[in-house]
Design an enzyme around this catalytic site. Structure first.
Site, PDB file in Angstrom:
ATOM      1  N   THR A   1      27.530  42.966  92.508  1.00 60.51           N
ATOM      2  CA  THR A   1      27.637  42.570  91.101  1.00 60.51           C
ATOM      3  C   THR A   1      27.787  43.816  90.226  1.00 60.51           C
ATOM      4  O   THR A   1      27.579  43.755  89.016  1.00 60.51           O
ATOM      5  CB  THR A   1      26.393  41.770  90.635  1.00 60.51           C
ATOM      6  OG1 THR A   1      25.223  42.563  90.877  1.00 60.51           O
ATOM      7  CG2 THR A   1      26.284  40.453  91.380  1.00 60.51           C
TER       8      THR A   1
ATOM      9  N   ARG B   1      30.494  47.075  90.397  1.00 65.21           N
ATOM     10  CA  ARG B   1      31.882  47.330  90.024  1.00 65.21           C
ATOM     11  C   ARG B   1      32.771  47.116  91.240  1.00 65.21           C
ATOM     12  O   ARG B   1      32.431  47.544  92.350  1.00 65.21           O
ATOM     13  CB  ARG B   1      32.055  48.762  89.497  1.00 65.21           C
ATOM     14  CG  ARG B   1      31.408  49.009  88.138  1.00 65.21           C
ATOM     15  CD  ARG B   1      32.138  48.279  87.028  1.00 65.21           C
ATOM     16  NE  ARG B   1      31.542  48.512  85.706  1.00 65.21           N
ATOM     17  CZ  ARG B   1      30.660  47.717  85.139  1.00 65.21           C
ATOM     18  NH1 ARG B   1      30.234  46.634  85.801  1.00 65.21           N
ATOM     19  NH2 ARG B   1      30.185  47.975  83.934  1.00 65.21           N
TER      20      ARG B   1
ATOM     21  N   GLU C   1      40.853  42.596  87.494  1.00 64.35           N
ATOM     22  CA  GLU C   1      40.365  41.289  87.039  1.00 64.35           C
ATOM     23  C   GLU C   1      41.169  40.795  85.840  1.00 64.35           C
ATOM     24  O   GLU C   1      41.258  41.529  84.835  1.00 64.35           O
ATOM     25  CB  GLU C   1      38.876  41.390  86.684  1.00 64.35           C
ATOM     26  CG  GLU C   1      38.019  41.748  87.875  1.00 64.35           C
ATOM     27  CD  GLU C   1      36.574  42.072  87.499  1.00 64.35           C
ATOM     28  OE1 GLU C   1      35.743  42.113  88.415  1.00 64.35           O
ATOM     29  OE2 GLU C   1      36.287  42.309  86.312  1.00 64.35           O
TER      30      GLU C   1
ATOM     31  N   HIS D   1      33.182  37.215  88.255  1.00 65.45           N
ATOM     32  CA  HIS D   1      32.587  38.093  87.229  1.00 65.45           C
ATOM     33  C   HIS D   1      31.800  37.298  86.169  1.00 65.45           C
ATOM     34  O   HIS D   1      32.028  37.438  84.960  1.00 65.45           O
ATOM     35  CB  HIS D   1      33.675  38.933  86.537  1.00 65.45           C
ATOM     36  CG  HIS D   1      33.129  40.215  85.982  1.00 65.45           C
ATOM     37  ND1 HIS D   1      33.857  41.370  85.933  1.00 65.45           N
ATOM     38  CD2 HIS D   1      31.908  40.524  85.438  1.00 65.45           C
ATOM     39  CE1 HIS D   1      33.131  42.335  85.388  1.00 65.45           C
ATOM     40  NE2 HIS D   1      31.943  41.849  85.088  1.00 65.45           N
TER      41      HIS D   1
ATOM     42  N   ALA E   1      28.200  37.074  86.560  1.00 65.35           N
ATOM     43  CA  ALA E   1      26.778  37.400  86.694  1.00 65.35           C
ATOM     44  C   ALA E   1      26.150  37.816  85.372  1.00 65.35           C
ATOM     45  O   ALA E   1      24.986  37.518  85.100  1.00 65.35           O
ATOM     46  CB  ALA E   1      26.584  38.505  87.737  1.00 65.35           C
ATOM     47  N   TRP E   2      26.906  38.496  84.540  1.00 65.66           N
ATOM     48  CA  TRP E   2      26.389  39.029  83.277  1.00 65.66           C
ATOM     49  C   TRP E   2      26.201  37.978  82.191  1.00 65.66           C
ATOM     50  O   TRP E   2      25.498  38.206  81.215  1.00 65.66           O
ATOM     51  CB  TRP E   2      27.377  40.068  82.719  1.00 65.66           C
ATOM     52  CG  TRP E   2      28.687  39.437  82.300  1.00 65.66           C
ATOM     53  CD1 TRP E   2      29.736  39.101  83.105  1.00 65.66           C
ATOM     54  CD2 TRP E   2      29.054  39.020  80.981  1.00 65.66           C
ATOM     55  NE1 TRP E   2      30.752  38.515  82.375  1.00 65.66           N
ATOM     56  CE2 TRP E   2      30.357  38.453  81.074  1.00 65.66           C
ATOM     57  CE3 TRP E   2      28.429  39.077  79.738  1.00 65.66           C
ATOM     58  CZ2 TRP E   2      31.032  37.934  79.964  1.00 65.66           C
ATOM     59  CZ3 TRP E   2      29.104  38.569  78.635  1.00 65.66           C
ATOM     60  CH2 TRP E   2      30.393  38.014  78.756  1.00 65.66           C
TER      61      TRP E   2
END
Length: 309
Positions: free
Chosen positions: A232, A234, A263, A284, A286-287
């Site tokens: 998670t 880079r 991405e 992408h 997770a944040w």
């Protein structure tokens, strides 16, 4: 002051941006902005807010009023920092806003893997419990996190948050020293030891020259056979072709991958093309809990206030 948000659609539409507007005085929003549109849209702005729009020498040299770039993220890889310094443009990110979100994401998917959640959900549809001859339907193996060794590479605030939850599950921690380090600090293990002994490896290190494609075929070969691999951090930290081979060979029993080198990825990306059941791509996300996004916006507004003052 005039602020321009170049890629507002990267933030959930329900998130209120008024803190940024109040801090700046004026806010103009664009859903997405291509490279060709940057100069036209940012002309006259003192502040640019960007999540992933790339700003380099060509753009910064032609935006004389620009004083501040607020990155709506932690990583600042999309900004030419040397060019920003040259043109006296301050660049601010927001650190720590997504710690809880990423931690929850890591354990949500890790638990799904070790508990075989997808298989049980599918089985519930195909083989109803009401038709079973047994009181229970333990048709797939379920493992416990308790006692597993978790290797963490990158022990900043996020790595420490991961460690705290892991300890609550009874996991053993292997905090890895940097791969290029000749000294192992107290409380840590060598990078090689972490690879060889971890049942689960979770990456939380920044992308630097020393971590670029760090996880290549040689590093995967050093991992404990059957380990679970989580990224998670880079995308470019991992050689995707090497990961594909590790998945196919069983060296990695399952990979949970939230980030890729590009991405969105191209349709011929190795991890998009590969058809293996032991890969979970999470696009992408997770944040991005709603709470993390609100914290992010508040952090941007604070950066603007501090820069103005």
């Amino acid at each position: 002051m005039k602020a321009v948000f170049l890629d507002r659609s990267t933030i959930d539409p329900s998130i209120d941006l008024s803190p940024i507007k109040l801090a700046a005085g004026e806010l103009v929003e664009f859903s997405l902005t291509s490279t060709e549109q940057i100069l036209d849209r940012a002309q006259g702005a003192e502040i640019i807010v960007t999540n992933k729009v790339i700003l380099g020498e060509n753009e910064l040299a032609k935006l004389p009023k620009l004083k501040l770039i607020c990155v709506a993220a932690t990583g600042m890889n999309n900004i030419d920092l040397k060019a920003a310094e040259k043109h006296n443009v301050c660049v601010k990110n927001v650190e720590g806003y997504s710690n809880h979100s990423v931690t929850q994401h890591v354990f949500s998917y890790l638990l799904s893997v070790v508990s075989n959640v997808p298989a049980y959900l599918k089985n519930d549809k195909q083989n109803p419990w009401s038709q079973s001859s047994k009181f229970c339907q333990i048709d797939f193996p379920v493992n416990e996190l308790f006692g597993m060794k978790l290797g963490i590479l990158g022990f900043g605030n996020l790595g420490q948050s991961i460690a705290k939850v892991a300890e609550a599950f009874g996991m053993q921690l292997l905090i890895a020293e940097r791969a290029d380090s000749e000294v192992v600090r107290p409380g840590r293990v060598s990078f090689e030891t972490m690879l060889a002994e971890s049942d689960v490896i979770s990456l939380h290190c920044p992308l630097t020259d020393s971590t670029l494609r760090l996880f290549d075929s040689d590093v995967f070969a050093q991992m404990k056979t059957g380990a679970i691999f989580i990224n998670t951090a880079r995308g470019p930290i991992v050689d995707s072709l090497a990961l594909v081979e590790a998945l196919k060979s069983g060296k990695v029993s399952h990979a949970i991958v939230d980030v890729l080198e590009q991405e969105p990825p191209s349709s011929d990306h190795p991890l998009i093309q590969v058809d293996v059941p032991n890969l979970t791509l999470t696009h992408h996300i997770a944040w991005g809990s709603l709470q993390a996004q609100r914290t992010l916006i508040a952090g941007i507004a604070e950066n603007i206030r501090n820069s103005i003052n």
